[in-house]
Design a protein around this motif. Structure first.
Motif, PDB file in Angstrom:
ATOM      1  N   THR A  48       6.477  -6.504 -16.107  1.00  0.00           N
ATOM      2  CA  THR A  48       5.174  -6.166 -15.528  1.00  0.00           C
ATOM      3  C   THR A  48       5.281  -4.905 -14.676  1.00  0.00           C
ATOM      4  OG1 THR A  48       4.577  -8.501 -15.495  1.00  0.00           O
ATOM      5  CG2 THR A  48       3.273  -7.001 -14.111  1.00  0.00           C
ATOM      6  N   PRO A  49       4.430  -3.913 -14.936  1.00  0.00           N
ATOM      7  CA  PRO A  49       4.531  -2.649 -14.190  1.00  0.00           C
ATOM      8  C   PRO A  49       4.045  -2.798 -12.750  1.00  0.00           C
ATOM      9  CG  PRO A  49       3.316  -2.385 -16.252  1.00  0.00           C
ATOM     10  CD  PRO A  49       3.420  -3.843 -15.974  1.00  0.00           C
ATOM     11  N   THR A  50       4.508  -1.894 -11.922  1.00  0.00           N
ATOM     12  CA  THR A  50       4.027  -1.758 -10.544  1.00  0.00           C
ATOM     13  C   THR A  50       2.979  -0.644 -10.513  1.00  0.00           C
ATOM     14  OG1 THR A  50       6.163  -2.458  -9.683  1.00  0.00           O
ATOM     15  CG2 THR A  50       4.678  -1.294  -8.168  1.00  0.00           C
ATOM     16  N   VAL A  51       1.846  -0.923  -9.886  1.00  0.00           N
ATOM     17  CA  VAL A  51       0.726   0.019  -9.892  1.00  0.00           C
ATOM     18  C   VAL A  51       0.598   0.646  -8.514  1.00  0.00           C
ATOM     19  CG1 VAL A  51      -1.750   0.291 -10.201  1.00  0.00           C
ATOM     20  CG2 VAL A  51      -0.473  -1.239 -11.703  1.00  0.00           C
ATOM     21  N   THR A  52       0.504   1.982  -8.480  1.00  0.00           N
ATOM     22  CA  THR A  52       0.266   2.727  -7.239  1.00  0.00           C
ATOM     23  C   THR A  52      -0.858   3.718  -7.476  1.00  0.00           C
ATOM     24  OG1 THR A  52       1.965   4.343  -7.845  1.00  0.00           O
ATOM     25  CG2 THR A  52       2.653   2.492  -6.441  1.00  0.00           C
ATOM     26  N   TRP A  53      -1.444   4.186  -6.349  1.00  0.00           N
ATOM     27  CA  TRP A  53      -2.564   5.113  -6.418  1.00  0.00           C
ATOM     28  C   TRP A  53      -2.247   6.366  -5.611  1.00  0.00           C
ATOM     29  CZ3 TRP A  53      -6.854   3.814  -9.348  1.00  0.00           C
ATOM     30  CH2 TRP A  53      -6.935   2.476  -9.749  1.00  0.00           C
ATOM     31  N   ALA A  54      -2.791   7.518  -6.035  1.00  0.00           N
ATOM     32  CA  ALA A  54      -2.599   8.787  -5.329  1.00  0.00           C
ATOM     33  C   ALA A  54      -3.799   9.671  -5.612  1.00  0.00           C
ATOM     34  CB  ALA A  54      -1.312   9.468  -5.760  1.00  0.00           C
ATOM     35  N   ARG A  55      -3.914  10.789  -4.864  1.00  0.00           N
ATOM     36  CA  ARG A  55      -4.979  11.758  -5.076  1.00  0.00           C
ATOM     37  C   ARG A  55      -4.396  13.168  -5.031  1.00  0.00           C
ATOM     38  NH1 ARG A  55      -8.727  12.232   0.276  1.00  0.00           N
ATOM     39  NH2 ARG A  55      -9.242  14.194  -0.801  1.00  0.00           N
ATOM     40  N   ASN A  56      -5.114  14.136  -5.573  1.00  0.00           N
ATOM     41  CA  ASN A  56      -4.594  15.493  -5.684  1.00  0.00           C
ATOM     42  C   ASN A  56      -4.463  16.174  -4.330  1.00  0.00           C
ATOM     43  OD1 ASN A  56      -4.221  15.425  -8.392  1.00  0.00           O
ATOM     44  ND2 ASN A  56      -6.036  16.612  -8.929  1.00  0.00           N
ATOM     45  N   LYS A  57      -5.524  16.124  -3.507  1.00  0.00           N
ATOM     46  CA  LYS A  57      -5.554  16.860  -2.252  1.00  0.00           C
ATOM     47  C   LYS A  57      -5.592  15.872  -1.084  1.00  0.00           C
ATOM     48  CE  LYS A  57      -8.001  20.737  -4.349  1.00  0.00           C
ATOM     49  NZ  LYS A  57      -9.203  21.598  -4.316  1.00  0.00           N
ATOM     50  N   GLY A  58      -4.497  15.231  -0.850  1.00  0.00           N
ATOM     51  CA  GLY A  58      -4.416  14.265   0.236  1.00  0.00           C
ATOM     52  C   GLY A  58      -3.617  13.057  -0.183  1.00  0.00           C
ATOM     53  N   ASP A  59      -3.438  12.119   0.778  1.00  0.00           N
ATOM     54  CA  ASP A  59      -2.703  10.910   0.449  1.00  0.00           C
ATOM     55  C   ASP A  59      -3.602   9.704   0.595  1.00  0.00           C
ATOM     56  OD1 ASP A  59      -1.086  11.230   3.637  1.00  0.00           O
ATOM     57  OD2 ASP A  59      -2.867  10.061   3.161  1.00  0.00           O
ATOM     58  N   THR A  60      -3.139   8.588   0.080  1.00  0.00           N
ATOM     59  CA  THR A  60      -3.895   7.338   0.104  1.00  0.00           C
ATOM     60  C   THR A  60      -3.156   6.276   0.907  1.00  0.00           C
ATOM     61  OG1 THR A  60      -2.843   6.674  -1.979  1.00  0.00           O
ATOM     62  CG2 THR A  60      -4.953   7.829  -2.120  1.00  0.00           C
ATOM     63  N   SER A  61      -2.383   6.719   1.910  1.00  0.00           N
ATOM     64  CA  SER A  61      -1.571   5.772   2.666  1.00  0.00           C
ATOM     65  C   SER A  61      -2.346   5.098   3.796  1.00  0.00           C
ATOM     66  CB  SER A  61      -0.344   6.493   3.248  1.00  0.00           C
ATOM     67  OG  SER A  61      -0.762   7.567   4.094  1.00  0.00           O
TER      68      SER A  61
END
Length: 1419
Positions: A48-61
């Protein structure tokens, strides 16, 4: 999946392992600032994969701004962005990673800002180049026209929804829109459906399987329907609340709206549904609506999650959710498939619309899975697990326990269980001190009970009075309810054995336990020896268990009874032992067998039987034993009664016609506790809409308005009281026209006869069908003809008046005394056998071009015995085997020729043709020769060009010229003979050339020439372009009166006169008599005008300037009135008069463009004193002595005539007038047109040459006549101007000198001479001789001269339009009559004018010779 980038970390994957991938990728979003944005994705892969999110101009932390979530049940990964800000608009990436690889996909988030903010976060850091990316395309929204809602009418959206809704949704839609008159609504809806079907039939063949819009578990809303279009190319539009929406074809997941077509199925979807997506959605084909659905998205939340359910097979599973706000309906899904209320699923909603429940009935293993409740954009999920029942056979699950042995065994087991429960209940009652507050537990019914955990199944543990408050004889479960509130059975409230009721205890109460808990085994009354539901009353409130006898108690107590008078009554109770006897009481008095009652005992059962009940038997009955008692009330009465007369009248059926009102009335005698109900066909009738039910104490009335045929049926009235009910039945018959005769229509064809057979209508309308009417229409015609009338006992018709091979359509109507039915229409029927025509000859190619091929063919020799209706044409492209039809059989080509324009340039084609008659298309002809679609060589020629154009200054100039040429020519544009400026844009396309000047100026005026040249020749065309604007108004309007009754109006020229040679003036007048403005002069090229006035009136004048663009603002004159601007008293000092002046051009030269070889005549008007010398120049060279030009100068009218123009005569012509006081000149251009090309003449043929020659001659005559008209008009204007000028210079003074007499005589002689040549009406030139002699003034003479001039030079007032033509006709007629040439006639007019001027000159000389006053005094 498209749009997903996958990276594999290892070269080879182990067996059974996979890299990550997206089953559903996130969708692009556009949300409003402050709303919630949600990205959803579903991934797959092993491990089962691990899913993460990100954006081009900034972070999602930041966990406050970005909230990633995961639902392990659905494997759905969510990124939630609450309270979205403008700076969060970006491209977001979703990464799915495991040890074997990585998958990445992207989705964009657009944020719509709210309001205007002075400061925006991060605004200063934005690169200016990024602003281009922020631009958005603006779409023009097409607004669908909605029908306006009139006051008091129902919202049109209501009808749109009803037309597309299912019948099960009618009640909900009516409730939402507040519609209560259902009968009227259904009647109106049926008519609208018929109208809509007729309208839809224009664009579609059928529309069905319509499903309203629903929100799916994937967050997408869908609605679908099946539709078959008549024209596959028809446009399909999607509207939301009247606004046109754009949609994709379903291939791009990022599209908000999509339409996917599979065969005849159309599926519309809305991705990533938000709160703003709610509204009315409509689908139109062209301008016809085919489907409408309403999408309501409530803004609610789920108060808690759905609870998972686990049940045993054959049991019911319950899912229940509570919402934060009221919602009338939500969507339930089982394994992502929506479910509806029915046999399998029971969907209920609480009264406050907050609690929603889904019951899955009779669960099977295949029912397990994920169940979802969807409310708005929120959803809640739970799972259902179904386990196999280990005791399925004992419970009678499937009805397998059939047979006497199985039933006996079940009954034995149940009796043993009941006995154990009784003993346990007695034990607990003994231990509680007689309060009887048992826990109410009991056993299940026979069969599918849910176990022993349900409470109160047998009414045990009542409220402490008698066990149930009402003795709970029938085990209704009051005060001892189980979970369902029913009579102590399982959760479903049923205490039979199996669900099917087979071989067990049925739900109806036969041989088992019925729904009410009555255990009827061999009996049907309550209180019998049933198996359950009979334990009420145990341990009642200190009466049974007061300590007197702890072993005696009631197994069942007495129950209240209502008994009919004269009927027997039986009171029964049961003890737990048969060893003790009790005592019966009525109203506190002891009863014995001597009191007319029967007291009996049968074991534990004690009975009191009243054989014939009377009023005295009414009272309170008690049974007491050892201090324990039970009681019940017995009431004796009668059934409700009808009024006999009213009943007899009610039994007669009511017969009405459709649309009328039906009424039923029943009179009632006074009765207590009476309940009245009305029924129609077994269904209760409620008051509302067109139905009115009145219930009074002495009568009841039922009325139905606007009756329809479907209202026919049984009408029943029911009277009910506690002792029973009485019914009376009548009938309602609604008469209407019969139904449509039934299909199918059988057709028997012979050589000249068509026989039709049909079936009678299902509904005769309440009256016997009297006859059938048959109409016929021939295909291709619009009229219907009545061809037959058949009696009702005959269902056949023979039509003998048909033509062989023709097609017919028949309509069959049924008729009864109330009208004619809707028709049964047949298909197209061909009369006789099919005989097709023979093949025509092969088509011949007439001509071929690159975009068109012209064909011609000959009709076939054999027409098949029927008229040829037309032809079917086919084509085949070279190197292909497919023949393509160019028209359909239903649209035959009528002519024997056809122009095929759907061809590709350079391709080769062959054609064949088939003849069509009433039987159809015959055999095709042999193919034609191969022909190539290419243009023949052709010299350029222009198609319908315009040679003059007026453009407003500042607007663009667009000259578009269409031409034909082969090969394509080279196009050149010239202005005034010179190549156009490179700033002017030239657009050349196939067959069209356009010259564009983006912003025009006055200097852009001129002659534009287009030159087209190819290998076959050259052609050119001139277009005159005039750039102008609305003219500026003239100024300094002045009035002067020189002659009595005449006013000279003068004005300063408009500033635009010098740069616009087509500008002229208009004079309007307003006087105190008419009080309206009217035009008195038009097309004036000079700056003065003389008009007549009447004494005693006040005048106002306005002068306008006008050109090709329009009128200027007016310039107003001073007021000319009764006491203003009178002629001043003449001075005795003689004036010094001189006529000397420099030359001036009164009428300039005009442009000419005669054809080569034709005559050209130029004319202008010049004045000056002394007479100026006139010189003509051609291209700067004087031509006065050139014999090729005929030049004349007749009293200021300068003419030049070229008898036969040629190309050398083209150029600039100039007239120069010179005298001792100055110089004046004017010029024009002459362009000689080229003659028609010899090639065109040769192509035209002999007949065309004659026509061309006639056209040449007509053009020449027209050119000569036009030239003469212009000369004459110039002469009139110059004469008028000269006269006005001379009259303004004259100063009339009185004189006593006798020399004036001789002058007057001389003028009268001139007048007489003039009148001999040109007779003038006496009233127009009448002179008051007496006034002349007495006053000795010249005023009368001048007036005579003025009238003479007015008669000779026609004023603009007399000739407002076309006046010049009238004058020309007079001149031409006079010239023909006298045989004088036109030029001589013109000179004659000039001579007469000179005669008048000489008379005035003589008069001026006399005045000059008159001595002054000072000289007379000296003498």
């Amino acid at each position: 999946m498209p749009g997903v980038m996958i990276t594999q970390y290892v070269k080879e994957l182990p067996r059974g392992k996979t890299t990550p991938d997206f089953t559903r990728k996130p969708i692009a979003l556009t949300v409003q600032e402050g709303k919630v944005a949600v990205f959803k994705a579903v991934v797959s892969g092993d491990p089962t994969p691990t899913v993460t999110w990100a954006r081009n101009k900034g972070d999602t932390s930041d966990p406050e701004k970005y909230k990633p979530k995961c639902d392990p049940k659905t494997r759905e990964h969510v990124l939630e962005i609450p309270n979205v800000k403008v700076d969060q608009g970006d491209t977001y990436k979703c990464f799915a990673t495991n040890e074997f690889g990585k998958a990445v996909c992207t989705a964009t988030l657009g944020v719509i800002g709210v309001g205007v903010k002075k400061k925006q976060i991060g605004m200063s850091t934005i690169d200016p180049e990024d602003f281009r990316k922020m631009l958005k395309k603006t779409n023009i929204v097409r607004k669908k026209k909605e029908k306006p809602k009139k006051e008091g009418e129902i919202d049109p959206k209501f009808w749109e929804l009803m037309l597309s809704a299912k019948k099960s949704d009618y009640e909900r839609i009516c409730r939402d829109f507040g519609v209560t008159d259902f009968r009227w609504m259904l009647k109106h809806l049926n008519q609208m459906k018929k109208d809509k079907e007729d309208e839809q039939a224009k664009v579609v063949e059928k529309v069905d399987n319509m499903k309203k819009i629903e929100l799916k578990t994937s967050g997408r809303a869908e609605f679908e329907f099946n539709m078959k279009l008549k024209d596959p190319k028809s446009n399909i539009y999607l509207y939301k609340n009247g606004d046109l929406l754009d949609y994709g074809d379903g291939t791009d997941d990022s599209s908000k709206l999509n339409m996917k077509k599979t065969g005849d199925k159309y599926l519309f979807s809305i991705n990533n549904v938000g709160l703003n997506d709610g509204g009315m959605y409509q689908v139109d084909v062209e301008d016809v609506n085919v489907f409408s659905t309403s999408f309501t998205i409530p803004d609610v939340e789920f108060d808690g999650k759905l609870k998972d359910a686990k049940v045993i097979e054959e049991q019911d599973a319950v899912f229940e959710c509570v919402l934060s706000g009221p919602v009338p309906e939500i969507t339930w899904c089982a394994n992502d498939i929506s479910v509806e209320h029915g046999d399998k699923y029971n969907i209920t909603v609480s009264e406050d619309n907050l609690t929603h429940r889904l019951v899955v009935k009779n669960c099977k293993p295949e029912d397990k899975g994920v169940y979802t409740a969807i409310a708005g954009i929120k959803s809640a999920k739970a799972t259902l697990a179904v386990d196999e029942d280990p005791n399925a056979r004992g419970k009678g699950r499937s009805g397998s326990s059939d047979g006497a042995d199985d039933l006996t065994r079940c009954l034995t087991d149940e009796q043993a269980r009941l006995q154990r429960e009784r003993d346990e209940a007695a034990r607990r009652a003994k231990g509680t001190g007689g309060r009887g507050d048992g826990d109410g537990s009991g056993g299940t019914g026979l069969g599918g009970g849910s176990g022993g955990d349900a409470r109160g199944r047998y009414g045990l543990g009542g409220d402490g009075t008698d066990g149930s408050g009402k003795n709970d004889i029938d085990g209704s479960g009051k005060n001892g309810k189980d979970r369902s509130g029913k009579n102590g059975t399982d959760r479903s409230g049923k205490n039979g054995t199996d669900r099917s009721g087979k071989n067990g205890i049925e739900r109806s109460g036969k041989n088992g336990t019925d729904r009410s808990g009555k255990n009827i085994i061999g009996k049907s009354d309550s209180g019998a020896d049933g198996l359950g539901g009979q334990l009420a009353g145990l341990g009642s409130g200190g009466t049974v268990g007061d300590g007197t006898d702890d072993k005696v108690h009631f197994a069942s107590g007495l129950s209240d009874q209502n008994v009919l008078r004269g009927k027997p009554a039986e009171l029964v109770c049961k003890l737990n032992t048969e060893k003790i006897d009790g005592v019966w009481y009525i109203n506190g008095e002891k009863l014995t067998s001597k009191d007319g009652v029967i007291i009996a005992k049968d074991g534990c059962t004690h009975k009191l039987i009243i054989q014939n009940c009377k009023d005295l038997d009414t009272g309170l009955y008690q049974f007491e034993v050892n201090g324990c008692k039970t009681e019940a009330t017995v009431t004796v009465g009668d059934l409700p009664e009808f009024d006999p007369d009213a009943l007899q009248k009610f039994l007669n059926p009511v017969i009405v016609k459709a649309g009328q009102t039906a009424s039923f009335k029943m009179s009632l005698p006074p009765q207590a506790s009476l309940e009245v109900k009305w029924f129609k066909n077994g269904s209760e009738i409620l008051d509302g809409g067109s139905v009115k039910v009145v219930k009074e104490s002495n009568h009841s009335r039922f009325q139905m308005k606007d009756c329809m045929r479907m209202d026919t049926g049984e009408i029943k009235i029911q009277l009910k009281n506690p002792f029973g009910s009485t019914e009376a039945i009548s009938s309602l018959l609604v008469l209407d026209k019969p139904g449509t005769p039934q299909s199918p229509v059988e057709v028997n064809k012979s050589t000249s006869v068509l026989e039709l057979k049909w079936n009678p209508p299902k509904d005769d309308g309440g009256s016997t069908v009297s006859n059938y009417i048959i109409e016929r229409q021939q295909v291709g015609q619009s009229t219907w003809k009545r061809v037959g009338d058949v009696s009702a006992d005959h269902l056949t018709f023979k039509d003998k008046s048909v033509s062989l091979g023709k097609r017919y359509i028949y309509r069959i109507y049924a008729e009864n005394p109330d009208g004619i039915s809707e028709p049964l229409e047949t298909e197209k029927i061909i009369a006789g056998a099919l005989i097709f025509p023979g093949p025509p000859a092969p088509p011949k190619v007439v001509s071929a071009f690159r975009n068109c091929i012209n064909l011609h063919w000959i009709p076939p020799e054999k027409d098949g015995g029927a008229t040829i209706l037309g032809y079917l044409l086919e084509k085949r492209k070279k190197d292909t085997n497919q023949w393509v039809t160019l028209n359909s059989v239903n649209e035959p080509i009528q002519a024997l020729k056809y122009a095929e324009k759907d061809v590709s340039e350079g391709s080769e084609y062959e054609f064949r043709v088939s003849a069509i008659n009433m039987s159809g298309a015959g055999e095709p002809s042999a193919p034609s020769v191969m022909v190539c679609a290419i243009n023949p060589k052709m010299k350029p020629h222009f198609k319908d060009p315009e040679d003059f154009m007026v453009v407003r200054s500042g607007n663009s100039i667009r000259i578009k010229i269409n031409y034909e040429a082969s090969p394509l020519p080279n196009i050149t544009w010239l202005k005034n003979g010179e190549p156009v400026s490179p700033w002017k844009k030239i657009i050349n396309s196939d067959g069209t050339s356009t010259l564009v000047v983006p912003t025009s100026k006055y200097s852009d005026s001129g002659i534009y020439t287009i030159v087209a040249k190819n290998s076959s020749g050259q052609a050119s065309f001139d277009i005159e372009v005039r750039v102008t604007d609305e003219p500026k108004p003239p100024s300094q309007v002045a009035l002067e009166q020189v002659v009595y009754g005449k006013v000279i109006i003068t004005w300063a020229p408009s500033p635009d006169q010098k740069k616009d040679d087509r500008l002229y003036y208009i004079v309007a007048e307003h006087n105190s008599n008419t009080r309206i403005w009217h035009t008195i002069a038009d097309h004036l090229l000079c700056n003065t005008y003389t008009t007549s006035i009447k004494p005693g009136l006040e005048y106002h004048f306005r002068v306008y300037a006008k050109n090709d663009m329009g009128l200027s603002d007016p310039s107003d004159s001073p007021t000319w009135g009764v006491n203003s601007n009178r002629v001043s008293v003449p001075s005795s000092v003689p004036p010094v008069i001189t006529l000397e002046r420099p030359p001036s051009i009164l009428v300039p030269l005009k442009q000419h463009a005669p054809p080569n070889g034709y005559q050209c005549h130029m004319t202008c008007a010049v004045r000056g004193c002394p007479t100026p010398h006139i010189a003509w120049y051609h291209n700067g060279i004087c031509i006065n002595s050139n014999n090729n030009y005929y030049i004349t100068n007749a009293f200021g009218i300068c003419s030049m005539n070229i008898l036969k123009v040629c190309a050398e005569n083209s150029g600039e012509y100039k007239v120069v007038a010179v005298n001792s006081f100055g110089r004046a000149e004017c010029s024009t251009k002459l362009k000689v047109q080229e003659p028609l090309s010899y090639t065109i003449l040769q192509f035209a043929g002999t007949a065309s040459l004659l026509e061309i020659e006639q056209v040449r001659r007509a053009q020449a005559l027209e050119e000569q006549l036009t030239s003469f008209h212009r000369s004459l008009e110039d002469h009139q204007k110059s004469t008028h101007n000269l006269h006005s000028h001379l009259a303004a210079q004259l100063v009339i003074v009185p004189s006593q000198n006798q020399q004036l007499v001789s002058v007057e005589k001389e003028i009268l002689e001139v007048q007489a001479t003039t009148e001999e040549d040109f007779p003038i009406k006496a009233e127009e030139v009448e002179v008051n001789d007496k006034t002349v002699m007495e006053d000795k003034e010249i005023t009368g003479d001048v007036q005579v001269q003025e009238e003479f001039v007015e008669d000779q030079v026609v004023s603009e007032e007399e000739v407002p339009a076309g006046g010049v033509q009238v004058q020309v006709e007079v001149v031409e007629e006079q010239a023909k009559k006298d045989g004088i040439p036109e030029e001589v006639q013109l000179q004659k007019y000039v001579f007469e004018e000179e005669t008048v001027l000489k008379g005035l000159q003589v008069k001026e000389d006399v005045v000059a010779q008159q001595p002054s006053k000072e000289q007379s005094e000296k003498v």
